[in-house]
Write a protein that holds these residues in place. Structure first.
Motif, PDB file in Angstrom:
ATOM      1  N   LEU A  29       7.973  -0.532   4.937  1.00  0.00           N
ATOM      2  CA  LEU A  29       8.243  -1.878   5.436  1.00  0.00           C
ATOM      3  C   LEU A  29       6.970  -2.700   5.275  1.00  0.00           C
ATOM      4  O   LEU A  29       5.886  -2.239   5.630  1.00  0.00           O
ATOM      5  CB  LEU A  29       8.639  -1.847   6.914  1.00  0.00           C
ATOM      6  CG  LEU A  29       9.806  -0.959   7.312  1.00  0.00           C
ATOM      7  CD1 LEU A  29       9.998  -1.002   8.824  1.00  0.00           C
ATOM      8  CD2 LEU A  29      11.063  -1.384   6.606  1.00  0.00           C
ATOM      9  N   VAL A  30       7.108  -3.906   4.747  1.00  0.00           N
ATOM     10  CA  VAL A  30       5.949  -4.780   4.522  1.00  0.00           C
ATOM     11  C   VAL A  30       6.257  -6.147   5.105  1.00  0.00           C
ATOM     12  O   VAL A  30       7.300  -6.729   4.820  1.00  0.00           O
ATOM     13  CB  VAL A  30       5.637  -4.923   3.016  1.00  0.00           C
ATOM     14  CG1 VAL A  30       4.448  -5.846   2.809  1.00  0.00           C
ATOM     15  CG2 VAL A  30       5.396  -3.580   2.381  1.00  0.00           C
ATOM     16  N   ARG A  31       5.332  -6.657   5.918  1.00  0.00           N
ATOM     17  CA  ARG A  31       5.486  -7.988   6.492  1.00  0.00           C
ATOM     18  C   ARG A  31       4.136  -8.693   6.475  1.00  0.00           C
ATOM     19  O   ARG A  31       3.189  -8.250   7.127  1.00  0.00           O
ATOM     20  CB  ARG A  31       5.982  -7.900   7.926  1.00  0.00           C
ATOM     21  CG  ARG A  31       6.140  -9.264   8.572  1.00  0.00           C
ATOM     22  CD  ARG A  31       6.474  -9.119  10.047  1.00  0.00           C
ATOM     23  NE  ARG A  31       6.028 -10.299  10.739  1.00  0.00           N
ATOM     24  CZ  ARG A  31       4.868 -10.438  11.361  1.00  0.00           C
ATOM     25  NH1 ARG A  31       4.015  -9.463  11.374  1.00  0.00           N
ATOM     26  NH2 ARG A  31       4.550 -11.545  11.974  1.00  0.00           N
ATOM     27  N   PRO A  32       4.014  -9.796   5.725  1.00  0.00           N
ATOM     28  CA  PRO A  32       2.770 -10.559   5.783  1.00  0.00           C
ATOM     29  C   PRO A  32       2.654 -11.250   7.141  1.00  0.00           C
ATOM     30  O   PRO A  32       3.612 -11.839   7.622  1.00  0.00           O
ATOM     31  CB  PRO A  32       2.914 -11.576   4.645  1.00  0.00           C
ATOM     32  CG  PRO A  32       4.350 -11.600   4.309  1.00  0.00           C
ATOM     33  CD  PRO A  32       4.970 -10.337   4.784  1.00  0.00           C
ATOM     34  N   GLY A  75      -3.897  -4.561  -2.596  1.00  0.00           N
ATOM     35  CA  GLY A  75      -3.845  -6.004  -2.762  1.00  0.00           C
ATOM     36  C   GLY A  75      -2.945  -6.695  -1.753  1.00  0.00           C
ATOM     37  O   GLY A  75      -2.527  -7.814  -1.962  1.00  0.00           O
ATOM     38  N   LEU A  76      -2.639  -6.036  -0.651  1.00  0.00           N
ATOM     39  CA  LEU A  76      -1.769  -6.597   0.381  1.00  0.00           C
ATOM     40  C   LEU A  76      -2.561  -6.937   1.636  1.00  0.00           C
ATOM     41  O   LEU A  76      -2.153  -6.596   2.736  1.00  0.00           O
ATOM     42  CB  LEU A  76      -0.658  -5.598   0.736  1.00  0.00           C
ATOM     43  CG  LEU A  76       0.371  -5.319  -0.343  1.00  0.00           C
ATOM     44  CD1 LEU A  76       1.281  -4.170   0.072  1.00  0.00           C
ATOM     45  CD2 LEU A  76       1.191  -6.558  -0.628  1.00  0.00           C
ATOM     46  N   LEU A 101       4.376   5.874  -3.231  1.00  0.00           N
ATOM     47  CA  LEU A 101       3.735   4.836  -2.418  1.00  0.00           C
ATOM     48  C   LEU A 101       3.086   3.777  -3.299  1.00  0.00           C
ATOM     49  O   LEU A 101       3.207   2.582  -3.027  1.00  0.00           O
ATOM     50  CB  LEU A 101       2.717   5.456  -1.462  1.00  0.00           C
ATOM     51  CG  LEU A 101       2.008   4.471  -0.542  1.00  0.00           C
ATOM     52  CD1 LEU A 101       3.011   3.743   0.348  1.00  0.00           C
ATOM     53  CD2 LEU A 101       0.973   5.182   0.305  1.00  0.00           C
ATOM     54  N   ASP A 102       2.403   4.206  -4.357  1.00  0.00           N
ATOM     55  CA  ASP A 102       1.789   3.238  -5.273  1.00  0.00           C
ATOM     56  C   ASP A 102       2.846   2.323  -5.877  1.00  0.00           C
ATOM     57  O   ASP A 102       2.651   1.110  -5.982  1.00  0.00           O
ATOM     58  CB  ASP A 102       1.025   3.961  -6.388  1.00  0.00           C
ATOM     59  CG  ASP A 102      -0.251   4.604  -5.906  1.00  0.00           C
ATOM     60  OD1 ASP A 102      -0.752   4.196  -4.837  1.00  0.00           O
ATOM     61  OD2 ASP A 102      -0.758   5.508  -6.594  1.00  0.00           O
ATOM     62  N   ALA A 108       5.866  -4.468  -3.704  1.00  0.00           N
ATOM     63  CA  ALA A 108       5.665  -5.366  -2.570  1.00  0.00           C
ATOM     64  C   ALA A 108       4.663  -6.459  -2.914  1.00  0.00           C
ATOM     65  O   ALA A 108       4.875  -7.632  -2.589  1.00  0.00           O
ATOM     66  CB  ALA A 108       5.188  -4.572  -1.355  1.00  0.00           C
ATOM     67  N   ALA A 109       3.557  -6.098  -3.563  1.00  0.00           N
ATOM     68  CA  ALA A 109       2.545  -7.099  -3.933  1.00  0.00           C
ATOM     69  C   ALA A 109       3.130  -8.118  -4.896  1.00  0.00           C
ATOM     70  O   ALA A 109       2.865  -9.325  -4.779  1.00  0.00           O
ATOM     71  CB  ALA A 109       1.333  -6.402  -4.554  1.00  0.00           C
TER      72      ALA A 109
END
Length: 120
Positions: A29-32, A75-76, A101-102, A108-109
């Motif tokens: 899960l990614v959230r800026p 880069g995130l 993961l990479d 995501a990036a």
């Protein structure tokens, strides 16, 4: 770039409203966050559905090591990331998990870069 461990339930719930990248051994899960802090927030979740305490703890240890190795170079910066363990994640080789993961971090990036460059 430094890593900060997510500890509050509200941080995990906020990350759940972000982008979702399912992989064979985990879900990313990614959230800026949208703040000026460049620190990367990382959280780990493994439910009882995955296995007993020994299995869950082993998976979290593997996730922490993956995060230390891969996430600072992702880069995130300024985002919160959560790794959610999936059943069978411990059976996957560590090198394969690292590749997954990479791949998820690159996707995501790329997605976040598209969102930030899109006209509002």
């Amino acid at each position: 770039m430094s890593l900060r461990t997510l500890s509050k339930r509200s941080e995990f719930l906020a990350a759940n409203r972000g982008l979702r990248y399912p992989m064979p051994g985990f879900v990313l899960l990614v959230r800026p966050r949208g703040d000026s802090d460049e620190t990367l927030g990382v959280g780990y979740t493994v439910s009882k559905k995955v296995g007993n305490a020994v299995t869950r703890n082993r998976m979290k240890r593997r996730f922490r090591e993956l995060a230390r190795a891969a996430m600072p170079a992702s880069g995130l910066s300024g985002a919160d990331l959560v790794l959610i363990g999936r059943p069978g994640g411990n059976d996957i080789l560590f090198a394969d998990l690292s590749e997954h993961l990479d791949s998820a971090l690159k996707r995501a990036a790329k997605k976040l870069a598209q969102k930030s460059s899109a006209p509002s």
